[in-house]
Scaffold this motif. Sequence first.
Motif, PDB file in Angstrom:
ATOM      1  N   UNK A   6       0.845  -1.189   0.000  1.00 43.62           N
ATOM      2  CA  UNK A   6       0.000   0.000   0.000  1.00 43.62           C
ATOM      3  C   UNK A   6       0.885   1.245   0.000  1.00 43.62           C
ATOM      4  N   UNK A   7       0.563   2.206  -0.880  1.00 40.64           N
ATOM      5  CA  UNK A   7       1.216   3.512  -0.873  1.00 40.64           C
ATOM      6  C   UNK A   7       0.386   4.487  -1.686  1.00 40.64           C
ATOM      7  N   UNK A   8       0.707   5.764  -1.566  1.00 43.70           N
ATOM      8  CA  UNK A   8      -0.021   6.811  -2.292  1.00 43.70           C
ATOM      9  C   UNK A   8       0.850   7.399  -3.389  1.00 43.70           C
ATOM     10  N   UNK A   9       0.173   7.933  -4.407  1.00 43.85           N
ATOM     11  CA  UNK A   9       0.834   8.692  -5.465  1.00 43.85           C
ATOM     12  C   UNK A   9       0.327  10.126  -5.357  1.00 43.85           C
ATOM     13  N   UNK A  10       1.246  11.073  -5.361  1.00 47.87           N
ATOM     14  CA  UNK A  10       0.915  12.492  -5.318  1.00 47.87           C
ATOM     15  C   UNK A  10       1.158  13.101  -6.689  1.00 47.87           C
ATOM     16  N   UNK A  11       0.292  14.048  -7.083  1.00 50.24           N
ATOM     17  CA  UNK A  11       0.491  14.755  -8.350  1.00 50.24           C
ATOM     18  C   UNK A  11       1.095  16.136  -8.124  1.00 50.24           C
ATOM     19  N   UNK A  12       1.361  16.462  -6.881  1.00 50.86           N
ATOM     20  CA  UNK A  12       2.049  17.675  -6.442  1.00 50.86           C
ATOM     21  C   UNK A  12       2.506  17.379  -5.012  1.00 50.86           C
ATOM     22  N   UNK A  18      -3.848   9.506  -5.727  1.00 49.85           N
ATOM     23  CA  UNK A  18      -4.575   8.272  -5.473  1.00 49.85           C
ATOM     24  C   UNK A  18      -3.774   7.292  -4.633  1.00 49.85           C
ATOM     25  N   UNK A  19      -4.341   6.117  -4.481  1.00 43.53           N
ATOM     26  CA  UNK A  19      -3.776   5.058  -3.654  1.00 43.53           C
ATOM     27  C   UNK A  19      -3.459   3.853  -4.529  1.00 43.53           C
ATOM     28  N   UNK A  20      -2.326   3.213  -4.236  1.00 45.49           N
ATOM     29  CA  UNK A  20      -1.922   1.998  -4.950  1.00 45.49           C
ATOM     30  C   UNK A  20      -1.897   0.861  -3.940  1.00 45.49           C
ATOM     31  N   UNK A  70       3.111  16.151 -12.026  1.00 49.57           N
ATOM     32  CA  UNK A  70       1.834  16.623 -12.567  1.00 49.57           C
ATOM     33  C   UNK A  70       0.779  15.532 -12.418  1.00 49.57           C
ATOM     34  N   UNK A  71      -0.469  15.924 -12.612  1.00 48.88           N
ATOM     35  CA  UNK A  71      -1.561  14.951 -12.569  1.00 48.88           C
ATOM     36  C   UNK A  71      -1.399  13.914 -13.678  1.00 48.88           C
ATOM     37  N   UNK A  72      -1.004  14.376 -14.855  1.00 54.21           N
ATOM     38  CA  UNK A  72      -0.794  13.467 -15.988  1.00 54.21           C
ATOM     39  C   UNK A  72       0.294  12.437 -15.661  1.00 54.21           C
ATOM     40  N   UNK A  77       1.880   6.956 -14.099  1.00 60.70           N
ATOM     41  CA  UNK A  77       2.535   6.054 -13.149  1.00 60.70           C
ATOM     42  C   UNK A  77       1.547   5.013 -12.635  1.00 60.70           C
ATOM     43  N   UNK A  78       0.350   5.442 -12.286  1.00 58.52           N
ATOM     44  CA  UNK A  78      -0.677   4.506 -11.820  1.00 58.52           C
ATOM     45  C   UNK A  78      -1.019   3.472 -12.875  1.00 58.52           C
ATOM     46  N   UNK A  79      -1.136   3.904 -14.114  1.00 60.25           N
ATOM     47  CA  UNK A  79      -1.450   2.985 -15.227  1.00 60.25           C
ATOM     48  C   UNK A  79      -0.324   1.968 -15.422  1.00 60.25           C
TER      49      UNK A  79
END
Length: 95
Positions: A6-12, A18-20, A70-72, A77-79
Motif C-alpha cells: 500500500x502507498x499513495x501517489x501524489x500529483x504535487x 490516489x492510492x496503490x 503533474x496529474x498526468x 505512473x498509476x497505469x
Amino acid sequence: MKYTIDFSIFDAPTHAYGNVTGDLEFADSPELGAKIRLLDNLTLKVTSVLSVDGVEGQLLVGLEDVVCFSRHAAEHMGKRLEDEVGLFCVAYDDF
C-alpha cells in the motif's frame, strides 16, 4: 510468500492523486528500510510492516509515497503499475 502492499501517489507535493494497493510475491519477509523495485525507474522503501487483523499470516507492507510532477504523470505512473506490476491504482478525485 504474498504480501499486500500500500502507498499513495501524489500529483504535487501537497496533493494526493490516489492510492496503490495489491499483492506482491516476495522471497523473504520485507523489513523496514528495505528497498522494493516495482518498475525500472521506481524503487520504494518499506516504511511499515503490519499484521492484518483477523487474517493469520497476512502482512500489509507500507511503501514510501511517490510524488510526481503533474496529474498526468501521476496518472501515467498509476497505469504503469496496473499494467506492468498487476497492482490497483484508485484516483481520489477528478478535477
